[in-house]
Scaffold this motif. Structure first.
Motif, PDB file in Angstrom:
ATOM      1  N   TRP A  12      19.083  43.075  -5.270  1.00 49.32           N
ATOM      2  CA  TRP A  12      20.043  44.184  -5.378  1.00 49.32           C
ATOM      3  C   TRP A  12      19.561  45.257  -6.359  1.00 49.32           C
ATOM      4  CZ3 TRP A  12      24.044  46.251  -3.015  1.00 49.32           C
ATOM      5  CH2 TRP A  12      24.873  47.128  -3.704  1.00 49.32           C
ATOM      6  N   ASN A  13      19.018  44.834  -7.480  1.00 47.19           N
ATOM      7  CA  ASN A  13      18.637  45.789  -8.524  1.00 47.19           C
ATOM      8  C   ASN A  13      17.274  46.417  -8.271  1.00 47.19           C
ATOM      9  OD1 ASN A  13      21.025  45.299 -10.010  1.00 47.19           O
ATOM     10  ND2 ASN A  13      20.109  43.458 -10.924  1.00 47.19           N
ATOM     11  N   ASP A  14      16.304  45.599  -7.939  1.00 46.45           N
ATOM     12  CA  ASP A  14      14.932  46.093  -7.819  1.00 46.45           C
ATOM     13  C   ASP A  14      14.466  46.222  -6.375  1.00 46.45           C
ATOM     14  OD1 ASP A  14      14.885  45.965 -10.617  1.00 46.45           O
ATOM     15  OD2 ASP A  14      14.232  43.859 -10.555  1.00 46.45           O
ATOM     16  N   GLY A  15      14.913  45.327  -5.517  1.00 47.68           N
ATOM     17  CA  GLY A  15      14.437  45.324  -4.143  1.00 47.68           C
ATOM     18  C   GLY A  15      13.097  44.634  -4.029  1.00 47.68           C
ATOM     19  N   THR A  16      12.573  44.581  -2.808  1.00 48.93           N
ATOM     20  CA  THR A  16      11.275  43.957  -2.568  1.00 48.93           C
ATOM     21  C   THR A  16      10.498  44.796  -1.559  1.00 48.93           C
ATOM     22  OG1 THR A  16      10.168  41.903  -1.895  1.00 48.93           O
ATOM     23  CG2 THR A  16      12.165  42.494  -0.701  1.00 48.93           C
ATOM     24  N   LEU A  17       9.208  44.862  -1.749  1.00 49.64           N
ATOM     25  CA  LEU A  17       8.361  45.675  -0.884  1.00 49.64           C
ATOM     26  C   LEU A  17       8.301  45.056   0.508  1.00 49.64           C
ATOM     27  CD1 LEU A  17       6.562  48.222  -0.970  1.00 49.64           C
ATOM     28  CD2 LEU A  17       4.619  46.699  -1.423  1.00 49.64           C
ATOM     29  N   THR A  18       8.631  45.850   1.523  1.00 48.63           N
ATOM     30  CA  THR A  18       8.727  45.356   2.904  1.00 48.63           C
ATOM     31  C   THR A  18       8.007  46.326   3.827  1.00 48.63           C
ATOM     32  OG1 THR A  18      10.895  44.447   2.352  1.00 48.63           O
ATOM     33  CG2 THR A  18      10.326  44.545   4.681  1.00 48.63           C
ATOM     34  N   TYR A  19       7.415  45.806   4.877  1.00 43.90           N
ATOM     35  CA  TYR A  19       6.679  46.631   5.832  1.00 43.90           C
ATOM     36  C   TYR A  19       7.563  46.954   7.026  1.00 43.90           C
ATOM     37  CZ  TYR A  19       3.087  48.157   9.133  1.00 43.90           C
ATOM     38  OH  TYR A  19       2.353  48.879  10.037  1.00 43.90           O
ATOM     39  N   ASP A  20       7.682  48.238   7.361  1.00 50.86           N
ATOM     40  CA  ASP A  20       8.432  48.707   8.523  1.00 50.86           C
ATOM     41  C   ASP A  20       7.449  48.865   9.682  1.00 50.86           C
ATOM     42  OD1 ASP A  20       9.884  50.004  10.476  1.00 50.86           O
ATOM     43  OD2 ASP A  20      10.928  51.332   9.081  1.00 50.86           O
ATOM     44  N   LEU A  23       7.684  52.367  11.663  1.00 47.38           N
ATOM     45  CA  LEU A  23       7.119  53.542  10.990  1.00 47.38           C
ATOM     46  C   LEU A  23       5.716  53.286  10.443  1.00 47.38           C
ATOM     47  CD1 LEU A  23      10.265  54.740   8.978  1.00 47.38           C
ATOM     48  CD2 LEU A  23       9.437  55.560  11.191  1.00 47.38           C
ATOM     49  N   ARG A  24       5.315  51.990  10.450  1.00 44.95           N
ATOM     50  CA  ARG A  24       3.996  51.603   9.958  1.00 44.95           C
ATOM     51  C   ARG A  24       3.797  52.033   8.507  1.00 44.95           C
ATOM     52  NH1 ARG A  24      -0.097  52.762  15.119  1.00 44.95           N
ATOM     53  NH2 ARG A  24       1.055  51.436  16.608  1.00 44.95           N
ATOM     54  N   GLN A  25       4.791  51.720   7.714  1.00 46.55           N
ATOM     55  CA  GLN A  25       4.694  52.023   6.290  1.00 46.55           C
ATOM     56  C   GLN A  25       5.564  51.051   5.498  1.00 46.55           C
ATOM     57  OE1 GLN A  25       6.114  56.052   6.187  1.00 46.55           O
ATOM     58  NE2 GLN A  25       8.240  55.436   5.853  1.00 46.55           N
ATOM     59  N   ASN A  26       5.305  50.939   4.215  1.00 49.71           N
ATOM     60  CA  ASN A  26       6.077  50.070   3.344  1.00 49.71           C
ATOM     61  C   ASN A  26       7.291  50.798   2.784  1.00 49.71           C
ATOM     62  OD1 ASN A  26       4.289  47.903   3.627  1.00 49.71           O
ATOM     63  ND2 ASN A  26       2.956  48.668   1.989  1.00 49.71           N
ATOM     64  N   PHE A  27       8.298  50.035   2.447  1.00 43.49           N
ATOM     65  CA  PHE A  27       9.479  50.598   1.784  1.00 43.49           C
ATOM     66  C   PHE A  27      10.103  49.517   0.911  1.00 43.49           C
ATOM     67  CE2 PHE A  27      11.218  48.392   5.359  1.00 43.49           C
ATOM     68  CZ  PHE A  27      12.492  48.006   5.001  1.00 43.49           C
ATOM     69  N   MET A  28      10.937  49.944  -0.036  1.00 46.08           N
ATOM     70  CA  MET A  28      11.625  49.012  -0.923  1.00 46.08           C
ATOM     71  C   MET A  28      12.948  48.598  -0.261  1.00 46.08           C
ATOM     72  SD  MET A  28       9.698  48.388  -3.424  1.00 46.08           S
ATOM     73  CE  MET A  28      10.885  47.478  -4.405  1.00 46.08           C
ATOM     74  N   MET A  29      13.023  47.359   0.148  1.00 41.40           N
ATOM     75  CA  MET A  29      14.234  46.838   0.788  1.00 41.40           C
ATOM     76  C   MET A  29      15.137  46.198  -0.258  1.00 41.40           C
ATOM     77  SD  MET A  29      14.692  43.860   3.689  1.00 41.40           S
ATOM     78  CE  MET A  29      14.262  42.574   2.511  1.00 41.40           C
TER      79      MET A  29
END
Length: 731
Positions: A12-20, A23-29
């Motif tokens: 909830w606070n920090d999130g985790t790096l996830t691959y979309d 869109l073929r890119q990473n984002f903070m989920m």
């Protein structure tokens, strides 16, 4: 649970790096825990509010009116539901049907919001900090045992619904209480000797009280809500002979003990199907006022567990469930109403807030736990066995990606009763042809007689969208020839001559019909057809000898019809023996309770029209009643498993619990009558049971929470992975 809470806070606070992948890119989920899903005892452990005792309801909390029964020595929620009714409702002033000489004037218990609950638990210790003793005034003013660790989540105080009342276990336990009491199963019925003593103290039902006949003996009058031995045996025999459609339910016959007139070892899904579909038929021999209330209870759970819910209908259900529970209170003794019979009053609200129950009940988790149990081969090393099985499963799944496509693996295996495209769709074709389906069993070939040949060709033409313009032309032509012809006369002319006219019209070069498919269709089908005993389509598995719907009829043959020319045009037709659809003569419908019946000795004889397209068929099950209703069959409508609305296929390896597609809006849920059950509850035609006074020394030993046997059963060692949902009559 502290490691889990730490991870949830981090998500909830920090999130985790996830691959979309799109869109073929990473984002903070970032993620949040919506609610918990668990059975009722676990509800108490996770929420911190104990679900045992007089204050066991976690919604009513300290405003609960539950009380302890003196003789049965258990908590009862009898007469706790009139307070949920409107203040002008006649049940509130009724002094005879509920607790004697008591009227209800209080308001319903308020449902506390999350901030208000936090005020009550903020000072309580967490589980790891509390000692062996409960907080002061426990069991008297509250049932708090600790502060739930979930309150440490930063968003937990904003949730409208934190913990779900599990509909799976609630429905099962309600059904088992009803079933055991109506079937009068010794050791399981709620209508015990001690219950009759409590009844005498609490209710004004003198006819059901124990009668002293001297010599230390009492007579327990036979209640009308309990079946006789012959009726119980008839129901057991009926259940044993049930052959439900494939994938609909497990083999209920394994649970039957005919000599003792009881069922045992029923799993949760068995109770689910029995409650929603079989109960109105099985208990039809009960007095109608009692039968109607039980059918209303059946419809309540059927609509509550629909895959699609309507908010306005749920509001109606919120208003109707107190009336329904009050009607049950007028029938059954106070010992019948434990916490499980009280919880349904809170279920419509939770459905309105949380959505359909398939996302909030225990079925998928119980199945997952069962799969974990199957991985344990060495009980001395449980965790190691599960880990080893997981490694083998993941390795084999990874390797299956490199296998040739013709090798069947768990990853590529089609779900049960899923259509396989038997036709060739490489060339565009008419809508009725090359429809996906799968034939099974040994096929036979034979030649159609002229009557069947004409009937099949006519039906195909009338149901082909591409032929509709020509049918309109023919109707206009008939109207020009005879402007005064009635619709019936026009329909008769179409049945007699349209195929011949269509052939002449299409093949006439002056009409300039160039479509080769229409020209092939006009020539008619081949005389030689292929027949199968089993065909899977629309998610159903049809067997010859089964019964179909609207019209209702018996499936007698499955044939493949082929037309001449190229591309090859094939289609599957079902030949059916239709029941008479004349209202109240061949078919009758109880509009209020949705019960449909057909007379098995009458057939449709207005015209020879036995064929339908396979894709038009829906599966129903016809069953006789355990007793009475001679020559009438009750209809049990089914839904294709692994499908939801609009025939969208659910690609899943595991079967899902049976659910109706949507709230069907039966009048029983729209207008539950506030009738007073004033009929006698004593069966004077059957003598009472003699009771020894010494039997009152022991309390009733019926568990408050019935152990769930969905995963395993002491009396049944069948393979649950398939038998829970699959018809055992499949050849």
């Amino acid at each position: 649970m502290q490691p889990l809470i730490d991870e949830l806070c981090s998500l909830w606070n920090d999130g985790t790096l996830t691959y979309d992948v799109s869109l073929r890119q990473n984002f903070m989920m970032k993620a949040a825990l919506m609610w918990t899903i668990n059975d009722f005892p676990a509800y108490g452990m996770l929420s911190g509010w104990s679900t045992a005792g007089r204050l066991g309801c976690p919604i009513c909390m300290d405003k609960s009116k539950a009380f302890s029964l003196k003789n049965s020595r258990k908590v009862s929620y009898f007469d706790c539901h009139r307070q949920f009714l409107p203040h002008n409702h006649p049940y509130r002033k009724n002094k005879n049907s509920f607790k004697k000489r008591v009227i209800e004037t209080s308001n319903p218990p308020p449902r506390l919001s999350s901030p208000n609950i936090w005020k009550q638990v903020a000072h309580l210790p967490l589980a790891q900090d509390r000692g062996d003793e409960n907080p002061p005034h426990y069991g008297d003013k509250h049932n708090w045992t600790k502060q739930s660790i979930f309150w440490t989540l930063p968003y937990w105080k904003t949730h409208l619904l934190r913990h779900n009342i599990d509909v799976m276990h609630t429905e099962r336990n309600v059904f088992m209480n009803v079933f055991n009491t109506v079937m009068d199963i010794n050791g399981r019925t709620k209508d015990t000797n001690n219950a009759r003593l409590d009844l005498a103290e609490i209710c004004n039902r003198r006819e059901l009280e124990l009668k002293d006949v001297g010599r230390g003996k009492l007579i327990k009058p036979k209640a009308t809500y309990a079946l006789t031995k012959s009726q119980r045996v008839a129901i057991c025999q009926w259940v044993k002979e049930l052959k439900l459609p494939d994938g609909y339910a497990s083999n209920l016959g394994r649970c039957v003990v005919i000599k003792e007139g009881k069922l045992h070892g029923m799993k949760s899904h068995d109770c689910h199907v029995f409650m929603q579909r079989l109960l109105p038929i099985a208990f039809d021999s009960l007095p109608k006022p009692i039968w109607k209330v039980l059918v209303e209870l059946s419809h309540f759970f059927r609509e509550l567990t629909s895959t699609t819910l309507n908010v306005e209908q749920l509001r109606v259900m919120e208003n109707d469930i107190p009336v329904l529970l009050c009607k049950l209170e007028q029938i059954f003794p106070p010992s019948f109403f434990d916490s499980m019979e009280h919880l349904p009053i809170h279920l419509p609200y939770e459905a309105r807030v949380g959505g359909p129950v398939q996302y909030r009940w225990m079925y998928p988790f119980e199945r997952f736990l069962h799969s974990l149990k199957n991985k344990v081969k060495n009980k001395a090393r449980v965790e190691a066995s599960i880990c080893e099985a997981y490694l083998v499963e993941e390795t084999s799944t990874f390797a299956s990606y490199y296998y040739p496509s013709e090798i069947d693996t768990r990853r590529t295996r089609m779900p049960r009763n899923v259509d396989v495209d038997e036709g060739s769709m490489s060339t565009p074709c008419f809508s009725v042809f090359n429809y996906p389906g799968k034939a099974s069993g040994k096929s036979t070939k034979y030649f159609l007689d002229q009557l069947d040949l004409k009937a099949t060709h006519l039906y195909v033409l009338q149901n082909c969208e591409e032929v509709e313009p020509y049918l309109d032309i023919y109707v206009k032509y008939l109207r020009q020839l005879n402007p005064t012809a009635s619709d019936a006369q026009v329909g008769q002319e179409i049945s007699s001559n349209f195929p011949t006219w269509f052939k002449e019209y299409v093949l006439n070069s002056e009409n300039n019909v160039q479509d080769p498919l229409l020209r092939n269709l006009a020539w008619g089908p081949k005389l030689k057809v292929e027949s199968w005993p089993i065909y899977t389509i629309n998610g159903y598995k049809f067997h010859t000898g089964q019964l179909e719907s609207d019209f209702y009829g018996k499936l007698t043959d499955i044939i493949q019809l082929e037309y001449t020319g190229l591309p090859i045009m094939k289609l599957i037709l079902f030949k059916c023996d239709w029941f008479d659809n004349t209202p109240n003569i061949g078919t009758r419908v109880n509009d209020k309770y949705g019960v449909v019946e057909v007379r098995q000795s009458r057939r449709y004889n207005k015209a020879y029209d036995p064929f339908i397209l396979a894709q038009q068929a829906e599966q129903v099950y016809f069953t006789p009643y355990p007793e009475g209703h001679n020559d009438w069959l009750a209809i049990i409508k089914t839904k294709a498993r692994s499908r939801i609305n609009d025939n969208i296929l659910i690609q899943t390896e595991q079967e899902v619990p049976y659910q109706d597609d949507e709230v069907v809006g039966l009048q029983v849920m729209l207008h539950i009558d506030s009738d007073v059950i004033d009929d006698s509850l004593v069966d004077n035609d059957v003598g009472g049971e003699e009771v020894d006074m010494q039997s009152f020394d022991q309390p009733d030993m019926v568990d408050e929470f019935i152990e769930d046997k969905y995963i395993s059963s002491e009396d049944d060692n069948d393979d649950e992975n398939e038998s829970d949902f699959n018809d055992t009559d499949e050849p």
